[in-house]
Enzyme design. Structure first.
Site, PDB file in Angstrom:
ATOM      1  N   TRP A   1      31.181  13.921  61.253  1.00  0.00           N
ATOM      2  CA  TRP A   1      29.799  14.031  61.701  1.00  0.00           C
ATOM      3  C   TRP A   1      29.028  12.770  61.336  1.00  0.00           C
ATOM      4  O   TRP A   1      27.990  12.499  61.915  1.00  0.00           O
ATOM      5  CB  TRP A   1      29.109  15.217  61.041  1.00  0.00           C
ATOM      6  CG  TRP A   1      29.608  16.560  61.417  1.00  0.00           C
ATOM      7  CD1 TRP A   1      30.866  16.926  61.801  1.00  0.00           C
ATOM      8  CD2 TRP A   1      28.849  17.754  61.410  1.00  0.00           C
ATOM      9  NE1 TRP A   1      30.920  18.260  62.026  1.00  0.00           N
ATOM     10  CE2 TRP A   1      29.697  18.799  61.790  1.00  0.00           C
ATOM     11  CE3 TRP A   1      27.524  18.044  61.089  1.00  0.00           C
ATOM     12  CZ2 TRP A   1      29.267  20.119  61.877  1.00  0.00           C
ATOM     13  CZ3 TRP A   1      27.100  19.353  61.174  1.00  0.00           C
ATOM     14  CH2 TRP A   1      27.967  20.383  61.574  1.00  0.00           C
TER      15      TRP A   1
ATOM     16  N   ASP B   1      31.643  21.692  54.380  1.00  0.00           N
ATOM     17  CA  ASP B   1      31.976  20.675  53.387  1.00  0.00           C
ATOM     18  C   ASP B   1      31.392  19.333  53.814  1.00  0.00           C
ATOM     19  O   ASP B   1      31.693  18.833  54.893  1.00  0.00           O
ATOM     20  CB  ASP B   1      33.501  20.570  53.277  1.00  0.00           C
ATOM     21  CG  ASP B   1      33.962  19.361  52.481  1.00  0.00           C
ATOM     22  OD1 ASP B   1      33.282  18.990  51.506  1.00  0.00           O
ATOM     23  OD2 ASP B   1      35.002  18.783  52.838  1.00  0.00           O
TER      24      ASP B   1
ATOM     25  N   TYR C   1      30.539  10.669  53.177  1.00  0.00           N
ATOM     26  CA  TYR C   1      30.782  10.936  54.594  1.00  0.00           C
ATOM     27  C   TYR C   1      29.721  10.267  55.473  1.00  0.00           C
ATOM     28  O   TYR C   1      29.383  10.766  56.530  1.00  0.00           O
ATOM     29  CB  TYR C   1      30.795  12.432  54.870  1.00  0.00           C
ATOM     30  CG  TYR C   1      31.895  13.229  54.206  1.00  0.00           C
ATOM     31  CD1 TYR C   1      32.891  12.634  53.449  1.00  0.00           C
ATOM     32  CD2 TYR C   1      31.915  14.610  54.324  1.00  0.00           C
ATOM     33  CE1 TYR C   1      33.879  13.383  52.845  1.00  0.00           C
ATOM     34  CE2 TYR C   1      32.905  15.369  53.728  1.00  0.00           C
ATOM     35  CZ  TYR C   1      33.881  14.754  52.983  1.00  0.00           C
ATOM     36  OH  TYR C   1      34.863  15.503  52.380  1.00  0.00           O
TER      37      TYR C   1
END
Length: 185
Positions: A29, A64, A69
């Site tokens: 993402w 998660d 990220y």
């Protein structure tokens, strides 16, 4: 796509939090650099909403994410805020950052606290459901020789965190993590 099923859940220690046995990771993402996947474009928000609809209809409630990220925490916080009610339990991490195309680790008191406060803001939450220590390859050293767990416990005592866990790299690290945290990944 409508899926109607309920995944079994498990409690996170004695926290009162129940999570599905399967979770949905959000690295794709927010980050498409230095990942082990072929090149890809980050999905748009409507695709992410549709993915969460499918996850929810399948009974999956564990999401998660992590500062490492990329922009995943910000995107997840925005998308969950747009949904009327969220059945999701959000697990984020501390300790690893992705800066200038490289992972780096910091388990200091200052970094842990600033990471948690930043995640609260990014995820638009008053308390984080679960914060995992994002261990380096030396997970035993992280758990034994840094203040990260003690600091997370203090942040839990202040009400910033509901549960503490450890994302380990070795079996030995995982076995130690079972003894000192609420959850192990």
């Amino acid at each position: 796509m409508e899926i109607t099923m309920t995944l079994p859940t498990l409690p996170i220690s004695h926290t009162g939090i129940e999570v599905s046995r399967l979770g949905l990771g959000t690295v794709k993402w927010g980050r498409n650099q230095q990942v082990k996947y072929p090149a890809f474009e980050l999905p748009d928000d409507s695709t992410l909403h549709a993915l969460l609809d499918i996850a929810e209809s399948a009974g999956l409630n564990l999401l998660d994410t992590a500062p490492a990220y990329g922009i995943a925490e910000e995107r997840l916080g925005k998308i969950l805020a747009e949904r009327r009610q969220s059945p999701f339990v959000v697990m984020t991490k501390t300790g690893e950052e992705f800066i200038n195309g490289m992972s780096c680790f910091d388990f200091s008191v200052q970094h842990t606290e600033s990471s948690v406060i930043r995640s609260l803001r990014r995820l638009r939450s008053e308390a984080l459901d679960l914060v995992m220590v994002h261990c380096s390859a030396n997970d035993l050293g992280v758990l034994d020789q840094t203040p990260v767990l003690e600091n997370l416990q203090k942040l839990r005592d202040k009400g910033h965190i509901r549960a503490i866990g450890v994302s380990t790299m070795t079996v030995e690290g995982g076995l130690l993590a079972v003894e000192v945290s609420d959850a192990v990944m």
